[in-house]
Design an enzyme around this catalytic site. Structure first.
Site, PDB file in Angstrom:
ATOM      1  N   ARG A 178       0.599 -32.861 -61.441  1.00  0.00           N
ATOM      2  CA  ARG A 178       1.900 -32.940 -60.555  1.00  0.00           C
ATOM      3  C   ARG A 178       2.812 -31.481 -61.087  1.00  0.00           C
ATOM      4  NH1 ARG A 178       1.792 -38.551 -60.634  1.00  0.00           N
ATOM      5  NH2 ARG A 178       0.586 -39.130 -58.953  1.00  0.00           N
ATOM      6  N   LYS A 235       5.695 -17.815 -54.785  1.00  0.00           N
ATOM      7  CA  LYS A 235       4.579 -18.331 -53.759  1.00  0.00           C
ATOM      8  C   LYS A 235       3.291 -18.295 -54.287  1.00  0.00           C
ATOM      9  CE  LYS A 235       6.736 -16.588 -49.373  1.00  0.00           C
ATOM     10  NZ  LYS A 235       6.601 -15.582 -48.499  1.00  0.00           N
ATOM     11  N   GLU A 237       3.733  -2.288 -50.484  1.00  0.00           N
ATOM     12  CA  GLU A 237       4.626  -3.245 -50.841  1.00  0.00           C
ATOM     13  C   GLU A 237       6.111  -2.495 -51.052  1.00  0.00           C
ATOM     14  OE1 GLU A 237       4.436  -6.196 -49.440  1.00  0.00           O
ATOM     15  OE2 GLU A 237       2.028  -7.000 -49.927  1.00  0.00           O
ATOM     16  N   LYS A 287      13.343  -8.168 -54.859  1.00  0.00           N
ATOM     17  CA  LYS A 287      12.709  -9.288 -54.639  1.00  0.00           C
ATOM     18  C   LYS A 287      13.402 -10.465 -55.257  1.00  0.00           C
ATOM     19  CE  LYS A 287       8.483 -11.894 -53.821  1.00  0.00           C
ATOM     20  NZ  LYS A 287       7.097 -12.074 -53.644  1.00  0.00           N
ATOM     21  N   GLU A 312      12.367 -19.827 -48.224  1.00  0.00           N
ATOM     22  CA  GLU A 312      12.169 -18.790 -46.959  1.00  0.00           C
ATOM     23  C   GLU A 312      12.638 -19.580 -45.718  1.00  0.00           C
ATOM     24  OE1 GLU A 312       8.492 -16.244 -47.094  1.00  0.00           O
ATOM     25  OE2 GLU A 312       8.244 -16.633 -44.672  1.00  0.00           O
ATOM     26  N   ARG A 361      14.428 -14.499 -46.718  1.00  0.00           N
ATOM     27  CA  ARG A 361      13.220 -14.036 -47.331  1.00  0.00           C
ATOM     28  C   ARG A 361      12.151 -13.826 -46.526  1.00  0.00           C
ATOM     29  NH1 ARG A 361      10.192 -17.213 -52.588  1.00  0.00           N
ATOM     30  NH2 ARG A 361       8.315 -15.552 -52.604  1.00  0.00           N
ATOM     31  N   ASN A 374       8.211 -10.639 -45.233  1.00  0.00           N
ATOM     32  CA  ASN A 374       6.692 -10.447 -44.593  1.00  0.00           C
ATOM     33  C   ASN A 374       7.028  -9.301 -43.633  1.00  0.00           C
ATOM     34  OD1 ASN A 374       5.803 -12.798 -45.744  1.00  0.00           O
ATOM     35  ND2 ASN A 374       7.119 -14.047 -44.757  1.00  0.00           N
ATOM     36  N   HIS A 423       3.464  -8.130 -42.413  1.00  0.00           N
ATOM     37  CA  HIS A 423       2.719  -9.246 -43.015  1.00  0.00           C
ATOM     38  C   HIS A 423       2.010 -10.098 -41.614  1.00  0.00           C
ATOM     39  CE1 HIS A 423       4.073  -7.978 -46.677  1.00  0.00           C
ATOM     40  NE2 HIS A 423       3.548  -8.986 -47.335  1.00  0.00           N
ATOM     41  N   HIS A 476      -1.827  -9.835 -41.789  1.00  0.00           N
ATOM     42  CA  HIS A 476      -2.870 -11.313 -42.028  1.00  0.00           C
ATOM     43  C   HIS A 476      -3.660 -11.391 -40.775  1.00  0.00           C
ATOM     44  CE1 HIS A 476       0.639 -13.308 -44.726  1.00  0.00           C
ATOM     45  NE2 HIS A 476      -0.018 -12.291 -45.570  1.00  0.00           N
ATOM     46  N   HIS A 513      -5.322  -6.216 -49.175  1.00  0.00           N
ATOM     47  CA  HIS A 513      -4.133  -6.656 -48.547  1.00  0.00           C
ATOM     48  C   HIS A 513      -2.902  -5.760 -48.129  1.00  0.00           C
ATOM     49  CE1 HIS A 513      -0.791  -9.725 -47.880  1.00  0.00           C
ATOM     50  NE2 HIS A 513      -0.198  -9.156 -48.821  1.00  0.00           N
TER      51      HIS A 513
HETATM   52  P1  NAD Z   1      -6.312  -8.447 -56.188  1.00  0.00           P
HETATM   53  O1  NAD Z   1      -5.913  -9.439 -57.055  1.00  0.00           O
HETATM   54  O2  NAD Z   1      -7.908  -8.688 -55.407  1.00  0.00           O
HETATM   55  O3  NAD Z   1      -6.460  -7.096 -57.550  1.00  0.00           O
HETATM   56  C1  NAD Z   1      -7.388  -6.097 -56.862  1.00  0.00           C
HETATM   57  C2  NAD Z   1      -8.512  -5.597 -57.572  1.00  0.00           C
HETATM   58  O4  NAD Z   1      -8.124  -4.819 -58.528  1.00  0.00           O
HETATM   59  C3  NAD Z   1      -9.261  -6.752 -57.815  1.00  0.00           C
HETATM   60  O5  NAD Z   1     -10.812  -6.039 -57.827  1.00  0.00           O
HETATM   61  C4  NAD Z   1      -9.100  -6.773 -59.232  1.00  0.00           C
HETATM   62  O6  NAD Z   1     -10.236  -7.353 -59.942  1.00  0.00           O
HETATM   63  C5  NAD Z   1      -8.606  -5.429 -59.797  1.00  0.00           C
HETATM   64  N1  NAD Z   1      -7.714  -5.480 -60.765  1.00  0.00           N
HETATM   65  C6  NAD Z   1      -6.886  -6.005 -61.154  1.00  0.00           C
HETATM   66  N2  NAD Z   1      -6.119  -5.615 -62.161  1.00  0.00           N
HETATM   67  C7  NAD Z   1      -6.766  -4.453 -62.756  1.00  0.00           C
HETATM   68  C8  NAD Z   1      -6.740  -3.543 -63.536  1.00  0.00           C
HETATM   69  N3  NAD Z   1      -5.576  -3.559 -64.314  1.00  0.00           N
HETATM   70  N4  NAD Z   1      -7.464  -2.767 -63.919  1.00  0.00           N
HETATM   71  C9  NAD Z   1      -8.623  -2.554 -62.907  1.00  0.00           C
HETATM   72  N5  NAD Z   1      -8.889  -3.447 -62.014  1.00  0.00           N
HETATM   73  C10 NAD Z   1      -7.946  -4.309 -61.862  1.00  0.00           C
HETATM   74  O7  NAD Z   1      -5.373  -7.835 -55.185  1.00  0.00           O
HETATM   75  P2  NAD Z   1      -3.909  -7.720 -55.187  1.00  0.00           P
HETATM   76  O8  NAD Z   1      -3.676  -6.311 -54.490  1.00  0.00           O
HETATM   77  O9  NAD Z   1      -3.107  -7.419 -56.726  1.00  0.00           O
HETATM   78  O10 NAD Z   1      -3.160  -8.995 -54.631  1.00  0.00           O
HETATM   79  C11 NAD Z   1      -3.263  -9.367 -53.353  1.00  0.00           C
HETATM   80  C12 NAD Z   1      -3.098 -10.779 -52.978  1.00  0.00           C
HETATM   81  O11 NAD Z   1      -1.843 -10.775 -53.581  1.00  0.00           O
HETATM   82  C13 NAD Z   1      -3.392 -11.084 -51.680  1.00  0.00           C
HETATM   83  O12 NAD Z   1      -4.227 -12.307 -51.661  1.00  0.00           O
HETATM   84  C14 NAD Z   1      -1.884 -11.600 -51.485  1.00  0.00           C
HETATM   85  O13 NAD Z   1      -1.895 -12.621 -50.175  1.00  0.00           O
HETATM   86  C15 NAD Z   1      -1.368 -11.925 -52.382  1.00  0.00           C
HETATM   87  N6  NAD Z   1       0.145 -11.600 -52.487  1.00  0.00           N
HETATM   88  C16 NAD Z   1       0.919 -12.758 -52.720  1.00  0.00           C
HETATM   89  C17 NAD Z   1       2.196 -12.577 -52.795  1.00  0.00           C
HETATM   90  C18 NAD Z   1       3.061 -13.439 -53.276  1.00  0.00           C
HETATM   91  O14 NAD Z   1       4.261 -13.715 -53.249  1.00  0.00           O
HETATM   92  N7  NAD Z   1       2.571 -14.738 -53.919  1.00  0.00           N
HETATM   93  C19 NAD Z   1       2.886 -11.482 -52.310  1.00  0.00           C
HETATM   94  C20 NAD Z   1       2.240 -10.428 -51.907  1.00  0.00           C
HETATM   95  C21 NAD Z   1       0.507 -10.521 -51.887  1.00  0.00           C
HETATM   96  N1  GLY Z   2       5.702 -11.517 -50.427  1.00  0.00           N
HETATM   97  C1  GLY Z   2       6.619 -12.066 -49.635  1.00  0.00           C
HETATM   98  C2  GLY Z   2       7.351 -13.008 -50.109  1.00  0.00           C
HETATM   99  O1  GLY Z   2       7.089 -13.416 -51.291  1.00  0.00           O
HETATM  100  O2  GLY Z   2       8.202 -13.677 -49.735  1.00  0.00           O
END
Ligand code: NAD
Ligand code: GLY
Length: 321
Positions: free
Chosen positions: A81, A103, A145, A187, A197, A201, A205, A208, A212, A225
């Site tokens: 939990r 998130k 972003e 942010k 949200e 907030r 998006n 997005h 998405h 993404h």
């Molecule tokens: P990712 O985590 O897939 O990383 C991108 C690629 O880079 C991967 O192949 C990873 O292994 C590689 N990588 C990571 N760090 C590295 C480094 N230092 N050197 C070499 N390679 C490296 O993608 P991302 O773009 O970081 O994140 C996208 C995800 O984040 C999506 O799932 C999206 O929905 C999510 N997201 C979440 C939020 C949130 O608020 N939680 C906000 C925006 C995006």
């Molecule tokens: N990436 C949008 C949010 O965190 O609200």
């Protein structure tokens, strides 16, 4: 429990483990890729936590990009939990966005991020040196972003990006650091006003809902993404323009800056009907209405379901048909 993936582990796991010694450490190394941001992957983290007999005093360290961060944060939210977690983002996208704000979650074949929790990390440690190993395409996806913050909140950041895109693409340390710090400030300001949200907030998006749909329709493998969000922002400004909310010059500036960042500006031909079906699973849908983030001017966004459906159909037709 360090949660990471096969790619990031190769670069940074030994360094992190070394710097944390002699604490009791375990690791869970996930397969790399958005297509693995699933409940199954979360299950592997739970298996690892239980296998190592971790209790409530355990913490999860999310070492990687947004995929690792979202999965790891979600498992921390659920395990017994809720246990502590720390984000250690290693992509530009994760340093400017996903590691901040709490998130967490995973995808479902029916839609993006449909299963998750709001759950804040205890800290976020962004080491910009890790960006040295990031592939160019991933760097550009992260810039999408940053451009988003310029569009919805900070026109001065938008101007700054316009002038400094070359430096960012060359990985100039000062330029990257400024873009990360400014993004996190924006942010944090927005999330502090509306963590769950309920209102403001949602502007984070921007792009997005369209993005998405692109990711889900293409099986989470064809578009990064950030690339999908970039295309989504283009569609959101196209719709804002069709609705008479902004003039053509703003649409042009957004298209130009995405081009400067080397992001795609042509969407996949997934079909307008399929796109709309996927958009209807968006978490901003209220009483069946797809709410969209639209621009009133650079730096000011609104969230609304009150737009002409014909204009939305025209935007979807133009980009997806
Ligand atoms: P990712 O985590 O897939 O990383 C991108 C690629 O880079 C991967 O192949 C990873 O292994 C590689 N990588 C990571 N760090 C590295 C480094 N230092 N050197 C070499 N390679 C490296 O993608 P991302 O773009 O970081 O994140 C996208 C995800 O984040 C999506 O799932 C999206 O929905 C999510 N997201 C979440 C939020 C949130 O608020 N939680 C906000 C925006 C995006
Ligand atoms: N990436 C949008 C949010 O965190 O609200």
């Amino acid at each position: 429990m360090i949660v990471t993936n096969t790619t990031v582990a190769r670069f940074y796991l030994a360094k992190l483990t070394h710097s944390l010694a002699p604490r009791r450490l375990a690791e869970c190394i996930l397969p790399d890729g958005e297509q693995h941001k699933t409940l199954q992957a979360a299950g592997w983290v739970f298996d690892a936590l239980i296998g190592k007999k971790m209790n409530r005093d355990a913490a999860v360290l999310a070492l990687g990009g947004g995929v690792v961060g979202d999965i790891a944060g979600f498992t921390a939210a659920c395990y017994q939990r809720g246990i502590g977690y720390v984000q250690m983002p290693t992509t530009l996208l994760a340093q400017v966005d996903s590691s901040v704000g709490g998130k967490t979650g995973v995808n479902h074949s029916g839609g993006k991020n449909l299963i998750g929790a709001f759950y804040q990390p205890q800290s976020v440690i962004a080491d910009t040196d890790t960006l040295a190993t990031l592939p160019d395409r991933e760097l550009r996806a992260g810039l999408a972003e940053v451009i988003k913050y310029g569009c919805v909140w900070d026109p001065l950041l938008f101007d700054w990006l316009d002038h400094n895109m070359g430096k960012l693409l060359e990985r100039d340390v000062d330029a990257l650091t400024y873009s990360i710090a400014r993004s996190c400030e924006i942010k944090a300001t927005v999330v502090a006003k509306d963590e769950r949200e309920q209102n403001v907030r949602a502007i984070l998006n921007f792009g997005h809902t369209f993005g998405h749909a692109i990711e889900a329709a293409t099986g989470y493998v064809s578009y990064l993404h950030g690339e999908a969000v970039g295309l989504g922002m283009l569609m959101a400004v196209d719709l804002s323009h069709r609705l008479g909310m902004i003039d053509g010059s703003i649409k042009g500036r957004v298209r130009d800056i995405l081009g400067k960042a080397g992001l795609p500006t042509t969407a996949p031909r997934i079909g307008a009907a399929k796109a709309l079906e996927l958009m209807q699973m968006d978490k901003k849908v209220l009483a069946g209405a797809v709410r969209l983030v639209l621009l009133e001017k650079l730096g000011r966004a609104i969230v609304t379901a009150d737009y002409a459906q014909g204009a939305l159909r025209a935007t979807l037709g133009e980009y997806f048909a």
